[in-house]
Design a protein around this motif. Sequence first.
Motif, PDB file in Angstrom:
ATOM      1  N   TYR A 158       2.953  -2.086   0.647  1.00 41.01           N
ATOM      2  CA  TYR A 158       1.786  -1.218   0.816  1.00 41.01           C
ATOM      3  C   TYR A 158       2.055   0.166   0.229  1.00 41.01           C
ATOM      4  O   TYR A 158       1.238   0.708  -0.523  1.00 41.01           O
ATOM      5  CB  TYR A 158       1.426  -1.116   2.291  1.00 41.01           C
ATOM      6  CG  TYR A 158       0.286  -0.184   2.588  1.00 41.01           C
ATOM      7  CD1 TYR A 158      -1.034  -0.565   2.345  1.00 41.01           C
ATOM      8  CD2 TYR A 158       0.512   1.085   3.116  1.00 41.01           C
ATOM      9  CE1 TYR A 158      -2.085   0.298   2.604  1.00 41.01           C
ATOM     10  CE2 TYR A 158      -0.535   1.953   3.385  1.00 41.01           C
ATOM     11  CZ  TYR A 158      -1.834   1.554   3.132  1.00 41.01           C
ATOM     12  OH  TYR A 158      -2.874   2.409   3.392  1.00 41.01           O
ATOM     13  N   GLY A 159       3.207   0.744   0.578  1.00 43.12           N
ATOM     14  CA  GLY A 159       3.541   2.061   0.056  1.00 43.12           C
ATOM     15  C   GLY A 159       3.621   2.080  -1.454  1.00 43.12           C
ATOM     16  O   GLY A 159       3.154   3.022  -2.113  1.00 43.12           O
ATOM     17  N   ALA A 160       4.210   1.026  -2.028  1.00 43.26           N
ATOM     18  CA  ALA A 160       4.293   0.945  -3.487  1.00 43.26           C
ATOM     19  C   ALA A 160       2.907   0.870  -4.115  1.00 43.26           C
ATOM     20  O   ALA A 160       2.636   1.495  -5.152  1.00 43.26           O
ATOM     21  CB  ALA A 160       5.129  -0.271  -3.892  1.00 43.26           C
ATOM     22  N   SER A 161       2.018   0.113  -3.490  1.00 45.50           N
ATOM     23  CA  SER A 161       0.661  -0.006  -4.039  1.00 45.50           C
ATOM     24  C   SER A 161      -0.073   1.329  -3.987  1.00 45.50           C
ATOM     25  O   SER A 161      -0.812   1.677  -4.909  1.00 45.50           O
ATOM     26  CB  SER A 161      -0.127  -1.086  -3.292  1.00 45.50           C
ATOM     27  OG  SER A 161      -0.518  -0.664  -1.990  1.00 45.50           O
ATOM     28  N   LYS A 162       0.148   2.092  -2.920  1.00 49.14           N
ATOM     29  CA  LYS A 162      -0.544   3.373  -2.798  1.00 49.14           C
ATOM     30  C   LYS A 162       0.055   4.430  -3.717  1.00 49.14           C
ATOM     31  O   LYS A 162      -0.662   5.306  -4.223  1.00 49.14           O
ATOM     32  CB  LYS A 162      -0.524   3.842  -1.341  1.00 49.14           C
ATOM     33  CG  LYS A 162      -1.393   2.972  -0.428  1.00 49.14           C
ATOM     34  CD  LYS A 162      -2.835   2.911  -0.912  1.00 49.14           C
ATOM     35  CE  LYS A 162      -3.742   2.128   0.006  1.00 49.14           C
ATOM     36  NZ  LYS A 162      -5.144   2.110  -0.460  1.00 49.14           N
ATOM     37  N   ALA A 163       1.368   4.359  -3.947  1.00 50.40           N
ATOM     38  CA  ALA A 163       1.967   5.246  -4.937  1.00 50.40           C
ATOM     39  C   ALA A 163       1.395   4.948  -6.324  1.00 50.40           C
ATOM     40  O   ALA A 163       1.130   5.862  -7.123  1.00 50.40           O
ATOM     41  CB  ALA A 163       3.486   5.081  -4.938  1.00 50.40           C
ATOM     42  N   ALA A 164       1.179   3.666  -6.606  1.00 50.90           N
ATOM     43  CA  ALA A 164       0.582   3.281  -7.883  1.00 50.90           C
ATOM     44  C   ALA A 164      -0.857   3.772  -8.000  1.00 50.90           C
ATOM     45  O   ALA A 164      -1.311   4.161  -9.083  1.00 50.90           O
ATOM     46  CB  ALA A 164       0.637   1.767  -8.046  1.00 50.90           C
TER      47      ALA A 164
END
Length: 254
Positions: A158-164
């Motif tokens: 989730y965090g990676a997707s939001k950073a993207a």
Amino acid sequence: MTLLDGQVALVTGAGGGIGRGIARRFAEEGAAVALHCRTSVGAARETVGRIRDAGGAAVVLRADLTDEDACRRLVEEAADWGGGRLTALVNNAAVQPVRELPGMTAAAWREVLDANLTGVLVCTRTAAALMRGQDGGGTVTHIASIEAGAPAPGHAHYGASKAAVVAHARAAAQEYGPWGVRVNTVSPGLIDREGLADAWPDGVRRWLGAAPAGRLGRPEDVGDACVFLASRLASWITGHDLVVDGGVGARPTW
């Protein structure tokens, strides 16, 4: 005169709490609002009813945002409903499962990134092409998260997707800026929902102890930020991440 008079907006994921709050605030500020949902049709229709009862214009549109063609059709349907115009897109739809990294499969990783990023890419691309030919252009706002920079355990995907999502907005701000399209993100902190205090009492307690504002966020707090970014008050703001977290990010971590 309200901030969004004459605007036509599409809010994705508007069957959930944050999406409903965003849609309501857009309608209260004068926009006609298309509420997207995939499965939460009843909640989206209830919000549309409230908007119409208050004298606003709203409609429910369904689509699976992991499907590229469905994303494109959704944006085009919203513009058709708006009389051929779309002035604001809020990419809010997302999933947030909990899964620890040691047992995470590549399939589980891809499932979250696909759900949280495909719609952002395709809806933005389609909306920007429509906005390019409009007087005044348009705005796109992605709902990111404070977890883009500080992911919680079990939320690596989730965090990676939001950073993207944040990175996409900054890139899109550069490439779509000459088209008259502004692109920003809003990064909420912990937003209250029914049953949250009972389901996660320790987390809520810790948040309240850390937040200088002394409360959880409300969907309308996120909606207010989105209204601002879509309004003329933010006409010189693009490529920006607006954090809406009650001040939690200002606290020292040591």
